[in-house]
Design a protein around this motif. Sequence first.
Motif, PDB file in Angstrom:
ATOM      1  N   ARG A 133       6.488   2.995  36.961  1.00  0.00           N
ATOM      2  CA  ARG A 133       7.629   2.118  37.213  1.00  0.00           C
ATOM      3  C   ARG A 133       7.580   1.540  38.623  1.00  0.00           C
ATOM      4  NH1 ARG A 133      13.780   4.123  36.031  1.00  0.00           N
ATOM      5  NH2 ARG A 133      14.855   2.263  36.717  1.00  0.00           N
ATOM      6  N   ILE A 134       7.215   2.382  39.572  1.00  0.00           N
ATOM      7  CA  ILE A 134       7.117   1.922  40.967  1.00  0.00           C
ATOM      8  C   ILE A 134       6.044   0.844  41.096  1.00  0.00           C
ATOM      9  CG2 ILE A 134       6.382   2.642  43.289  1.00  0.00           C
ATOM     10  CD1 ILE A 134       7.775   5.383  42.623  1.00  0.00           C
ATOM     11  N   ALA A 135       4.896   1.065  40.427  1.00  0.00           N
ATOM     12  CA  ALA A 135       3.811   0.074  40.482  1.00  0.00           C
ATOM     13  C   ALA A 135       4.283  -1.254  39.895  1.00  0.00           C
ATOM     14  CB  ALA A 135       2.583   0.588  39.726  1.00  0.00           C
ATOM     15  N   LEU A 136       5.025  -1.182  38.779  1.00  0.00           N
ATOM     16  CA  LEU A 136       5.519  -2.413  38.161  1.00  0.00           C
ATOM     17  C   LEU A 136       6.574  -3.090  39.032  1.00  0.00           C
ATOM     18  CD1 LEU A 136       5.706  -1.362  34.413  1.00  0.00           C
ATOM     19  CD2 LEU A 136       4.469  -3.340  35.295  1.00  0.00           C
ATOM     20  N   GLN A 137       7.406  -2.270  39.678  1.00  0.00           N
ATOM     21  CA  GLN A 137       8.417  -2.817  40.594  1.00  0.00           C
ATOM     22  C   GLN A 137       7.735  -3.605  41.715  1.00  0.00           C
ATOM     23  OE1 GLN A 137      11.692  -0.229  41.757  1.00  0.00           O
ATOM     24  NE2 GLN A 137      11.481  -0.843  43.893  1.00  0.00           N
ATOM     25  N   ASN A 138       6.672  -3.041  42.247  1.00  0.00           N
ATOM     26  CA  ASN A 138       5.949  -3.731  43.323  1.00  0.00           C
ATOM     27  C   ASN A 138       5.257  -4.994  42.802  1.00  0.00           C
ATOM     28  OD1 ASN A 138       6.628  -2.157  45.546  1.00  0.00           O
ATOM     29  ND2 ASN A 138       5.124  -0.595  44.978  1.00  0.00           N
ATOM     30  N   ARG A 139       4.820  -4.939  41.548  1.00  0.00           N
ATOM     31  CA  ARG A 139       4.200  -6.133  40.972  1.00  0.00           C
ATOM     32  C   ARG A 139       5.229  -7.254  40.818  1.00  0.00           C
ATOM     33  NH1 ARG A 139       0.650  -6.728  35.877  1.00  0.00           N
ATOM     34  NH2 ARG A 139      -0.131  -8.847  36.237  1.00  0.00           N
ATOM     35  N   VAL A 140       6.440  -6.904  40.369  1.00  0.00           N
ATOM     36  CA  VAL A 140       7.502  -7.913  40.246  1.00  0.00           C
ATOM     37  C   VAL A 140       7.817  -8.509  41.618  1.00  0.00           C
ATOM     38  CG1 VAL A 140       9.957  -8.276  39.748  1.00  0.00           C
ATOM     39  CG2 VAL A 140       8.553  -6.974  38.142  1.00  0.00           C
ATOM     40  N   LEU A 141       7.997  -7.638  42.614  1.00  0.00           N
ATOM     41  CA  LEU A 141       8.269  -8.129  43.969  1.00  0.00           C
ATOM     42  C   LEU A 141       7.152  -9.062  44.426  1.00  0.00           C
ATOM     43  CD1 LEU A 141       9.679  -5.029  45.920  1.00  0.00           C
ATOM     44  CD2 LEU A 141      10.898  -7.127  45.302  1.00  0.00           C
ATOM     45  N   SER A 142       5.925  -8.685  44.124  1.00  0.00           N
ATOM     46  CA  SER A 142       4.785  -9.466  44.563  1.00  0.00           C
ATOM     47  C   SER A 142       4.738 -10.824  43.852  1.00  0.00           C
ATOM     48  CB  SER A 142       3.512  -8.664  44.314  1.00  0.00           C
ATOM     49  OG  SER A 142       2.378  -9.406  44.655  1.00  0.00           O
ATOM     50  N   LEU A 143       5.045 -10.824  42.541  1.00  0.00           N
ATOM     51  CA  LEU A 143       5.056 -12.093  41.793  1.00  0.00           C
ATOM     52  C   LEU A 143       6.168 -13.015  42.292  1.00  0.00           C
ATOM     53  CD1 LEU A 143       4.352 -10.901  38.127  1.00  0.00           C
ATOM     54  CD2 LEU A 143       2.947 -12.508  39.420  1.00  0.00           C
ATOM     55  N   LEU A 144       7.305 -12.423  42.679  1.00  0.00           N
ATOM     56  CA  LEU A 144       8.427 -13.235  43.147  1.00  0.00           C
ATOM     57  C   LEU A 144       8.164 -13.784  44.546  1.00  0.00           C
ATOM     58  CD1 LEU A 144      11.533 -11.106  42.067  1.00  0.00           C
ATOM     59  CD2 LEU A 144      10.849 -13.322  41.133  1.00  0.00           C
TER      60      LEU A 144
END
Lengths: 187, 187
Positions: A133-144
């Motif tokens: 979940r943390i990895a995906l959270q960082n991916r979302v932040l990175s995409l945004l």
Amino acid sequence: MSHPLRQHIEELVKLTDEEFAFILGHFEQIKKRKHQYLVQEGDVVKKEFWIIKGCLKSSFIDNDGKEHILQFGMENWWITDYESFVKQTKSKISIDCIEDSELLYITLENRDKLTSEMHKMERFWARKSKFGRIALQNRVLSLLQNSAKERYDLLLQQYPQLFQRVPKKMIASYLGVSRETLSRLNS
Amino acid sequence: MSHPLRQHIEELVKLTDEEFAFILGHFEQIKKRKHQYLVQEGDVVKKEFWIIKGCLKSSFIDNDGKEHILQFGMENWWITDYESFVKQTKSKISIDCIEDSELLYITLENRDKLTSEMHKMERFWARKSKFGRIALQNRVLSLLQNSAKERYDLLLQQYPQLFQRVPKKMIASYLGVSRETLSRLNS
């Protein structure tokens, strides 16, 4: 030397020999060749996979036939379509091998049995799920937030070996950029 | 009528009265006003929050001072910075109230105690974490694949009440589109 799965689990929870033997008894081992599928779009996914050796990707094909890569997987990673696996719905994604791969898998039924009977394994997967979940959270932040260049640099820094093992067009598809943009970043 | 937290937990695991009393004893209740913070960037987060009433957001401010919204939270949702909470690192995000809010929180220490002592609660949070992961997975797929218009329609369909409770510029920031684009979608 202990089994690689045992080493992997013991990064988070300690096990006795008996406990590990009991756990391993819930898994099966398989081999798949490059380009073979573990999950095809539309399957109801019954297994979670752990990668002993190899490289895989989970991806989604949009209405225009364009592939979007959700996740890569390499040694010691878990991979499945978690939505289909957890909710027993039809998978929106496919998982296939980028290299010949050796995997362990556990069925949903065995995973439920194991987590019910062994609090330690519930704990192990709960932690793994948190990290996912943390990895995906960082991916979302990175995409945004990040530019294509920044996303490229972050991926290179986190997973340098991906760039040796995976074709450039797949890296582009993971980053959500065109192959032309990637070529510019890469030069 | 039973406590709202009990109803929430019992959607996934059944509890006796004694068990729920024991669980609730690990939580504290707080109130926060609109604009107040639960987490500020740079904090090492020690608490996970459950929203009894209110509306909150977790967000990230980039180097240009632009806000990117990672998550909204409303009644019955859990919210914290999971990366900081799990790894005990400094938070990259902030969490603040969009409305006056009432919350329960559990400290990391109490959560660890509770999940160690009660397999049921380990199971509950493991499932919650899986669902959180699935939601983020879908968000990544949506950011890679969907147009601004499609992302807007999906959000409206999933969380219609958000559009009543949250300013338009925050919806734009969540979707990763400019406010001007959102105005066009919205008209």
